[in-house]
Design a protein around this motif. Structure first.
Motif, PDB file in Angstrom:
ATOM      1  N   ASN A 158      59.502  89.747  97.820  1.00  0.00           N
ATOM      2  CA  ASN A 158      60.345  89.862  99.214  1.00  0.00           C
ATOM      3  C   ASN A 158      61.161  89.017  99.038  1.00  0.00           C
ATOM      4  OD1 ASN A 158      58.804  92.181  99.829  1.00  0.00           O
ATOM      5  ND2 ASN A 158      58.007  91.263 101.738  1.00  0.00           N
ATOM      6  N   SER A 159      62.867  88.901  98.861  1.00  0.00           N
ATOM      7  CA  SER A 159      63.583  88.008  99.205  1.00  0.00           C
ATOM      8  C   SER A 159      63.767  86.714 100.073  1.00  0.00           C
ATOM      9  CB  SER A 159      64.812  88.597  99.338  1.00  0.00           C
ATOM     10  OG  SER A 159      65.776  88.453  99.484  1.00  0.00           O
ATOM     11  N   LYS A 160      63.335  86.214  99.983  1.00  0.00           N
ATOM     12  CA  LYS A 160      63.337  85.088 100.837  1.00  0.00           C
ATOM     13  C   LYS A 160      64.895  83.916 100.961  1.00  0.00           C
ATOM     14  CE  LYS A 160      60.483  81.565 102.913  1.00  0.00           C
ATOM     15  NZ  LYS A 160      58.817  81.360 103.031  1.00  0.00           N
ATOM     16  N   LYS A 161      65.112  83.624 102.306  1.00  0.00           N
ATOM     17  CA  LYS A 161      66.193  82.183 102.427  1.00  0.00           C
ATOM     18  C   LYS A 161      65.087  81.319 102.086  1.00  0.00           C
ATOM     19  CE  LYS A 161      70.606  83.167 102.103  1.00  0.00           C
ATOM     20  NZ  LYS A 161      71.155  83.125 100.781  1.00  0.00           N
ATOM     21  N   SER A 177      67.144  79.003  96.154  1.00  0.00           N
ATOM     22  CA  SER A 177      66.751  80.210  97.456  1.00  0.00           C
ATOM     23  C   SER A 177      66.869  81.438  96.261  1.00  0.00           C
ATOM     24  CB  SER A 177      67.631  80.121  98.251  1.00  0.00           C
ATOM     25  OG  SER A 177      66.986  81.194  99.356  1.00  0.00           O
ATOM     26  N   ASP A 178      68.388  81.149  96.061  1.00  0.00           N
ATOM     27  CA  ASP A 178      68.456  82.692  94.769  1.00  0.00           C
ATOM     28  C   ASP A 178      67.480  82.123  93.295  1.00  0.00           C
ATOM     29  OD1 ASP A 178      69.755  84.190  96.455  1.00  0.00           O
ATOM     30  OD2 ASP A 178      71.611  83.154  95.766  1.00  0.00           O
ATOM     31  N   ASP A 226      63.525  83.022  94.616  1.00  0.00           N
ATOM     32  CA  ASP A 226      62.802  84.434  94.934  1.00  0.00           C
ATOM     33  C   ASP A 226      63.260  85.847  93.361  1.00  0.00           C
ATOM     34  OD1 ASP A 226      63.059  84.543  97.322  1.00  0.00           O
ATOM     35  OD2 ASP A 226      65.573  85.168  98.234  1.00  0.00           O
ATOM     36  N   LYS A 227      64.034  85.288  92.406  1.00  0.00           N
ATOM     37  CA  LYS A 227      63.744  86.422  90.931  1.00  0.00           C
ATOM     38  C   LYS A 227      62.494  84.950  90.267  1.00  0.00           C
ATOM     39  CE  LYS A 227      68.382  86.047  90.366  1.00  0.00           C
ATOM     40  NZ  LYS A 227      70.116  85.674  89.714  1.00  0.00           N
TER      41      LYS A 227
END
Length: 144
Positions: free
Chosen positions: A90-93, A80-81, A84-85
């Motif tokens: 937007n940061s998302k889980k 997940s991280d 996102d990178k």
């Protein structure tokens, strides 16, 4: 997406230890030029419906393994991280199913009867083993 390889199910502590040592030996032969070897990893826990249950993210899994069993896993990467990178915005889980669908247009089936079933049952059913193996395979596939 479904894992179609051989699933090795270890039922005793000595079997787990033997399989872990074999995995470490196998990984030594599979390192790339940077010295890394990538392993898809997934841990299934019995669902806990109390407030504060943690079950999303490999960091949480590795912390639970250490807390409950004294097993230390180093150098874990949460997909997940990483997504996102890589994807920005937007940061998302991310969940594994949504990440697999978005990145490689493949579907990872997540039947509720397996997701919410007792992953600590003994012995695990064939469907439970396939579910866990597919999650680990999908994790590895997304990095590769």
């Amino acid at each position: 997406m479904r894992f179609g390889g051989r699933i090795i199910y270890s039922k005793t502590a000595s079997e787990v230890d033997m399989r872990a040592m074999q995995l470490l030996r196998d990984l030594e032969t599979k390192r790339d030029q940077s010295g890394r070897a990538i392993v898809g990893f997934d841990v299934e826990w019995r669902p806990d419906f109390t407030k504060g249950f943690v079950g999303v993210g490999i960091g949480d899994d590795s912390a639970k393994l250490f807390r409950d069993h004294g097993v230390s896993i180093k150098d874990v990467e949460d997909l997940s991280d990483l997504a996102d990178k890589k994807l920005g915005g937007n940061s998302k889980k991310w969940g594994l199913a949504s990440l697999t669908k978005t990145l490689v247009s493949k579907e990872v089936l997540k039947p509720k009867c397996i997701m919410l079933g007792n992953s600590e049952a003994y012995p695990l059913s064939k469907k439970q083993l396939e579910y866990a193996a597919t999650d680990a395979y999908a994790s590895w596939y997304l990095i590769g």
